[in-house]
Design an enzyme around this catalytic site. Structure first.
Site, PDB file in Angstrom:
ATOM      1  N   PHE A 125       0.863  -1.186   0.000  1.00 20.34           N
ATOM      2  CA  PHE A 125       0.000   0.000   0.000  1.00 20.34           C
ATOM      3  C   PHE A 125       0.898   1.234   0.000  1.00 20.34           C
ATOM      4  O   PHE A 125       1.754   1.376   0.881  1.00 20.34           O
ATOM      5  CB  PHE A 125      -0.916   0.034   1.232  1.00 20.34           C
ATOM      6  CG  PHE A 125      -1.860   1.211   1.207  1.00 20.34           C
ATOM      7  CD1 PHE A 125      -3.042   1.160   0.475  1.00 20.34           C
ATOM      8  CD2 PHE A 125      -1.538   2.388   1.872  1.00 20.34           C
ATOM      9  CE1 PHE A 125      -3.897   2.263   0.420  1.00 20.34           C
ATOM     10  CE2 PHE A 125      -2.392   3.490   1.822  1.00 20.34           C
ATOM     11  CZ  PHE A 125      -3.569   3.417   1.095  1.00 20.34           C
ATOM     12  N   ASP A 210       9.280   2.659   1.735  1.00 20.28           N
ATOM     13  CA  ASP A 210       8.081   3.353   2.208  1.00 20.28           C
ATOM     14  C   ASP A 210       7.937   3.033   3.687  1.00 20.28           C
ATOM     15  O   ASP A 210       7.472   1.966   4.079  1.00 20.28           O
ATOM     16  CB  ASP A 210       6.856   2.875   1.418  1.00 20.28           C
ATOM     17  CG  ASP A 210       5.569   3.572   1.876  1.00 20.28           C
ATOM     18  OD1 ASP A 210       5.567   4.169   2.975  1.00 20.28           O
ATOM     19  OD2 ASP A 210       4.563   3.501   1.141  1.00 20.28           O
ATOM     20  N   LYS A 239       2.847   9.189   8.622  1.00 19.99           N
ATOM     21  CA  LYS A 239       1.900   8.936   9.708  1.00 19.99           C
ATOM     22  C   LYS A 239       2.268   9.521  11.084  1.00 19.99           C
ATOM     23  O   LYS A 239       1.610  10.419  11.556  1.00 19.99           O
ATOM     24  CB  LYS A 239       1.612   7.435   9.810  1.00 19.99           C
ATOM     25  CG  LYS A 239       0.774   6.958   8.602  1.00 19.99           C
ATOM     26  CD  LYS A 239       0.142   5.631   8.813  1.00 19.99           C
ATOM     27  CE  LYS A 239      -0.983   5.374   7.828  1.00 19.99           C
ATOM     28  NZ  LYS A 239      -0.564   4.773   6.553  1.00 19.99           N
TER      29      LYS A 239
END
Ligand SMILES: *Cc1c(COP(=O)(O)O)cnc(C)c1O
Length: 379
Positions: A125, A210, A239
């Site tokens: 993702f 990532d 995040k």
């Protein structure tokens, strides 16, 4: 209802948080073991982040990136030190998808025409913008939005031979998660990551990690790739970087970052003083508490307690990014819904597994309480 229906109907409305606790609009208390999806790593309403935000809000909220604003360089220097992969440079964005967009554009700028392909893994993702959606290795999410930007290729997860076949001279970069978060908390082994590093070294493709979900201590290292003794060419973070304030960053080694020239990329809000003040406070506290050590210790305890539950078949993950695979025949979604009713926030990361990404400052007592709630639900 005036919100677009991109999310399923929401079961509760939260109005207040403190540390690992949340309260809803009925005054009910919950333990937050999801952390806004690995965002609030220092817990809700952390006083030092709140103080930094309020001071910055009454000093200077925003100026254009056409001008300087004081703390951006300090944030870049701190990230550069923590990433520890040789001197690098940082582009500041507002989210994980934007950090990955920056990485993808940088890889294309660096590779040049004809060497622009980005390889990523099935099950990954990387975001919801059109380019990061195509990098996301979940074809079911692609279908409704075809045609997607050209130049993305997917390989089988943890299959080094497939990776070797995919990385030809048209490939600018490999974009990879060390732990697939949204994909189900699936770990890549050291052998795989080291082999991917070798493939990139041999072909000259960039290796871009990532670390949007795994970054900043959560997996027991500052960055998950550091577990495997490899160097990163590009790292994306978001995040937890602002502990809840939207901010993302794309770091790249100097030689690569130098490919970006003035005008190549930009953002109105990226790196604005308010978001940067939150990130600086977050990183300062994370260093004070030794965030990786906290995640390692608390994660080991949570893992041990979850493993004791008869209805939990297996616990996987690193540090405080864990998934509990439920015993045969127990669907995760109804369990997550029942846990919420019982005062525990977790999510069903796959149809058969629950995800845990609590604050790195969660206490053993809170872990005991959460596991007791879950045990009650699973009975
Ligand atoms: C959440 C996530 C993203 C996207 O971040 P947004 O801030 O939602 O755009 C990208 N990559 C990974 C690994 C993520 O977990």
């Amino acid at each position: 209802m005036s919100l677009m229906g991109t999310y399923p109907p929401q079961a509760v409305t939260f109005v207040k948080g403190s540390g690992s606790e949340l309260w809803d609009d009925q005054g009910r208390r919950y333990l937050d073991f999801l952390g806004g999806l690995a965002v609030t790593s220092l817990g809700h309403a952390h006083p030092e982040v709140a103080r930094a935000l309020s001071e910055q809000a009454s000093t200077l909220l925003h100026v254009s990136n056409l001008f300087g604003s004081l703390p951006q360089r300090e944030l870049a220097a701190t990230l550069d030190r923590l990433i520890d992969s040789g001197p690098g440079q940082v582009f500041l964005a507002n989210s994980g998808a934007e950090a990955n967009e920056a990485a993808i554009k940088l890889a294309r700028r660096w590779g040049g025409r004809g060497r622009h392909v980005v390889v990523s893994a099935y099950g990954s993702f990387h975001g919801r913008t059109l380019a990061t959606l195509h990098a996301t290795g979940q074809p079911s999410k692609h279908e409704a939005f075809q045609p997607l930007p050209e130049g993305f290729r997917h390989v089988a997860w943890r299959d080094a031979d497939d990776m070797r076949r995919a990385v030809d001279p048209t490939v600018a970069a490999v974009l990879i998660e060390v732990v697939q978060g949204e994909g189900g908390v699936n770990l890549a082994g050291a052998d795989y990551i080291q082999e991917v590093r070798r493939i990139c070294d041999e072909t000259g493709a960039l290796l871009m990690f990532d670390e949007v979900q795994t970054g900043l201590g959560r997996t027991g290292r500052w960055f998950a790739f550091q577990r495997y003794g490899v160097r990163a060419d590009v790292v994306t973070v978001a995040k937890s970087l602002g502990n809840g304030v939207p901010i993302g960053a794309c770091w790249a080694r100097d030689e690569i970052a130098d490919a970006f020239k003035p005008g190549d990329h930009g953002s109105t809000f990226g790196g604005q003083p308010l978001a940067v003040s939150a990130a600086l406070a977050t990183l300062r506290v994370m260093q004070q508490i030794d965030a990786p050590a906290q995640a390692e210790a608390k994660g080991a305890y949570l893992r041990e307690r979850l493993s004791e539950l008869p209805a939990v078949r297996d616990v996987r993950g690193l540090g405080l990014l864990l998934a509990a695979e439920l015993a045969e025949g127990i669907p995760a979604q109804p369990v997550a819904a029942a846990a919420l009713e019982a005062g525990l926030v977790v999510n069903a990361v796959t149809p058969t597994a629950l995800r845990f990404a609590p604050s790195l400052l969660v206490t053993n007592d809170e872990i005991d309480e959460a596991v007791a709630i879950l045990a009650g639900v699973l009975q």
